[in-house]
Design an enzyme around this catalytic site. Structure first.
Site, PDB file in Angstrom:
ATOM      1  N   ALA A  63       0.816  -1.216   0.000  1.00 38.72           N
ATOM      2  CA  ALA A  63       0.000   0.000   0.000  1.00 38.72           C
ATOM      3  C   ALA A  63       0.848   1.264   0.000  1.00 38.72           C
ATOM      4  O   ALA A  63       0.409   2.312   0.456  1.00 38.72           O
ATOM      5  CB  ALA A  63      -0.939   0.000   1.209  1.00 38.72           C
ATOM      6  N   ASP A 105      -1.362  -4.378   3.227  1.00 40.36           N
ATOM      7  CA  ASP A 105       0.027  -4.195   3.632  1.00 40.36           C
ATOM      8  C   ASP A 105       0.260  -4.990   4.910  1.00 40.36           C
ATOM      9  O   ASP A 105      -0.685  -5.481   5.535  1.00 40.36           O
ATOM     10  CB  ASP A 105       0.366  -2.713   3.819  1.00 40.36           C
ATOM     11  CG  ASP A 105       1.801  -2.401   3.393  1.00 40.36           C
ATOM     12  OD1 ASP A 105       2.721  -3.098   3.874  1.00 40.36           O
ATOM     13  OD2 ASP A 105       2.016  -1.478   2.585  1.00 40.36           O
ATOM     14  N   ASN A 112      13.967  -8.465  -1.789  1.00 41.51           N
ATOM     15  CA  ASN A 112      12.668  -8.530  -2.461  1.00 41.51           C
ATOM     16  C   ASN A 112      12.299  -9.933  -2.909  1.00 41.51           C
ATOM     17  O   ASN A 112      11.119 -10.268  -3.007  1.00 41.51           O
ATOM     18  CB  ASN A 112      12.629  -7.538  -3.622  1.00 41.51           C
ATOM     19  CG  ASN A 112      12.414  -6.109  -3.134  1.00 41.51           C
ATOM     20  OD1 ASN A 112      12.236  -5.879  -1.944  1.00 41.51           O
ATOM     21  ND2 ASN A 112      12.436  -5.154  -4.040  1.00 41.51           N
ATOM     22  N   SER A 151       7.086  -5.332  -8.518  1.00 39.44           N
ATOM     23  CA  SER A 151       8.272  -5.217  -7.671  1.00 39.44           C
ATOM     24  C   SER A 151       9.566  -5.388  -8.471  1.00 39.44           C
ATOM     25  O   SER A 151       9.614  -6.165  -9.428  1.00 39.44           O
ATOM     26  CB  SER A 151       8.221  -6.269  -6.563  1.00 39.44           C
ATOM     27  OG  SER A 151       6.984  -6.243  -5.886  1.00 39.44           O
ATOM     28  N   ASN A 152      10.610  -4.685  -8.048  1.00 39.24           N
ATOM     29  CA  ASN A 152      11.916  -4.766  -8.707  1.00 39.24           C
ATOM     30  C   ASN A 152      12.905  -5.621  -7.913  1.00 39.24           C
ATOM     31  O   ASN A 152      12.750  -5.776  -6.717  1.00 39.24           O
ATOM     32  CB  ASN A 152      12.499  -3.350  -8.864  1.00 39.24           C
ATOM     33  CG  ASN A 152      11.934  -2.636 -10.076  1.00 39.24           C
ATOM     34  OD1 ASN A 152      11.817  -3.216 -11.145  1.00 39.24           O
ATOM     35  ND2 ASN A 152      11.588  -1.371  -9.909  1.00 39.24           N
ATOM     36  N   HIS A 155      13.799  -5.158 -17.985  1.00 46.32           N
ATOM     37  CA  HIS A 155      13.407  -3.837 -17.504  1.00 46.32           C
ATOM     38  C   HIS A 155      14.638  -3.150 -16.933  1.00 46.32           C
ATOM     39  O   HIS A 155      15.227  -3.601 -15.958  1.00 46.32           O
ATOM     40  CB  HIS A 155      12.349  -3.995 -16.413  1.00 46.32           C
ATOM     41  CG  HIS A 155      11.859  -2.702 -15.839  1.00 46.32           C
ATOM     42  ND1 HIS A 155      11.473  -1.632 -16.608  1.00 46.32           N
ATOM     43  CD2 HIS A 155      11.685  -2.306 -14.545  1.00 46.32           C
ATOM     44  CE1 HIS A 155      11.079  -0.645 -15.825  1.00 46.32           C
ATOM     45  NE2 HIS A 155      11.207  -1.034 -14.571  1.00 46.32           N
TER      46      HIS A 155
END
Length: 314
Positions: free
Chosen positions: A11, A34, A99, A123-124, A179
């Site tokens: 969030a 979240d 991550n 997400s990265n 990306h």
């Protein structure tokens, strides 16, 4: 008729802004989730604030905030934005270990609560995170997609419009590959009002615009100092949600699982796809030039290396 259910995990700025775009477009009812902790009430606060804008903008989508995955059960689409944000000087690869663990925890919950959902990963580092999401959920690869190409193409189109002084509506463009710094622009698939971009911008200037596109996220991180981009990433995500919920059959670039396609061999990379209710309904294979093929392979190799590093961390 039942409204679609869209759950957004994370969030923060990207997640909350995605909720905003989706609610305003009445794409469905939205759950903003979240983690519990010090800021446990934050998703509820943002959801309530967004709901209170509904009489002003005239949308009937409901928005709830929660810390409980049970509230996301039976989602049609799950958007995953969870993860630590990129900070100035930090590459996407620096985010990998933390991550990847967050993605694992999230996707275990998604698998248990929304087994029929289409999952959009934001997400990265993106290409590795979407690979991890597919591994953990065990969903068919067509139902696990990465949001990158829509954002990268939007940045590219914005810079081209700024350069030429034309409407962004007249620019059609395509980028492929991973990306980030290895993304592959396709001048052969870039037009302005139907005119090939190479007839309007010389090669050197076009390469400068492409380079700015590659570094588009880092440029914003540098300007914001304490955060990363969220308006455009959220808008790109909402466009993907709309394509799925409304079965739009959009032909747009996404991070999709490619095996025999483009001879990738079982990895997620940015390619043009047809996106509809079932997720990736078709991967569109283009005839690339020799230069484009070499650049795409370089990008794929970078993704493979990232996934290999991730495998040793999770």
């Amino acid at each position: 008729m039942r409204r679609a259910k869209i759950s957004i995990v994370g969030a923060g700025n990207v997640g909350a802004t995605t909720a905003h775009w989706c609610a305003a477009a009445e794409l469905g009812d939205i759950v903003l989730l979240d983690i519990p902790g010090e800021m446990a009430d934050m998703p509820r606060g943002k959801a309530l604030d967004l709901m209170q804008s509904s009489p002003i903008f005239g949308f009937d989508s409901t928005v709830i905030g929660t810390n409980d995955y049970a509230d996301t059960a039976g989602s049609d689409v799950v958007v995953v934005t969870a993860g630590i944000p990129r900070k100035p000087g930090m590459s996407r690869d620096d985010l990998l270990a933390t991550n990847a663990k967050i993605m694992t925890m999230v996707c275990e919950q998604v698998k248990a609560t929304s087994p029929d959902a289409v999952v959009i990963v934001v997400s990265n580092p993106l290409d590795a995170m979407v690979q991890r999401a597919m591994q953990v959920t065990g969903f068919p690869p067509s139902r696990v997609i990465g949001q990158a190409g829509v954002l990268d193409t939007a940045r590219y189109r914005t810079f081209l419009a700024m350069e030429l002084g034309v409407s962004v509506e007249d620019i059609c463009a395509l980028l492929m590959g991973g990306h980030g710094d290895t993304m592959v622009p396709l001048p052969s698939c870039t037009t302005v009002g139907g005119i090939p971009v190479t007839q309007l911008i010389d090669e050197k200037r076009l390469e400068e615009i492409v380079d700015r596109t590659r570094k588009g996220g880092a440029e914003i991180v540098g300007l914001l100092k304490t955060g990363s981009a969220y308006y455009a990433p959220a808008g790109a995500t909402a466009q993907m949600v709309e394509a799925i919920i409304r079965d739009k059959k959009r032909l747009i670039p996404c991070a999709a699982y490619c095996d025999k396609e483009y001879n990738v061999g079982g990895y997620y990379v940015g390619v043009p796809v047809i996106l509809g209710t079932n997720g990736v309904e078709k991967i569109v294979e283009l005839k690339l030039t020799e230069t484009e093929t070499a650049a795409f392979q370089h990008s794929v190799d970078a993704v493979k290396e990232l996934v290999s590093v991730m495998a040793g961390l999770v």
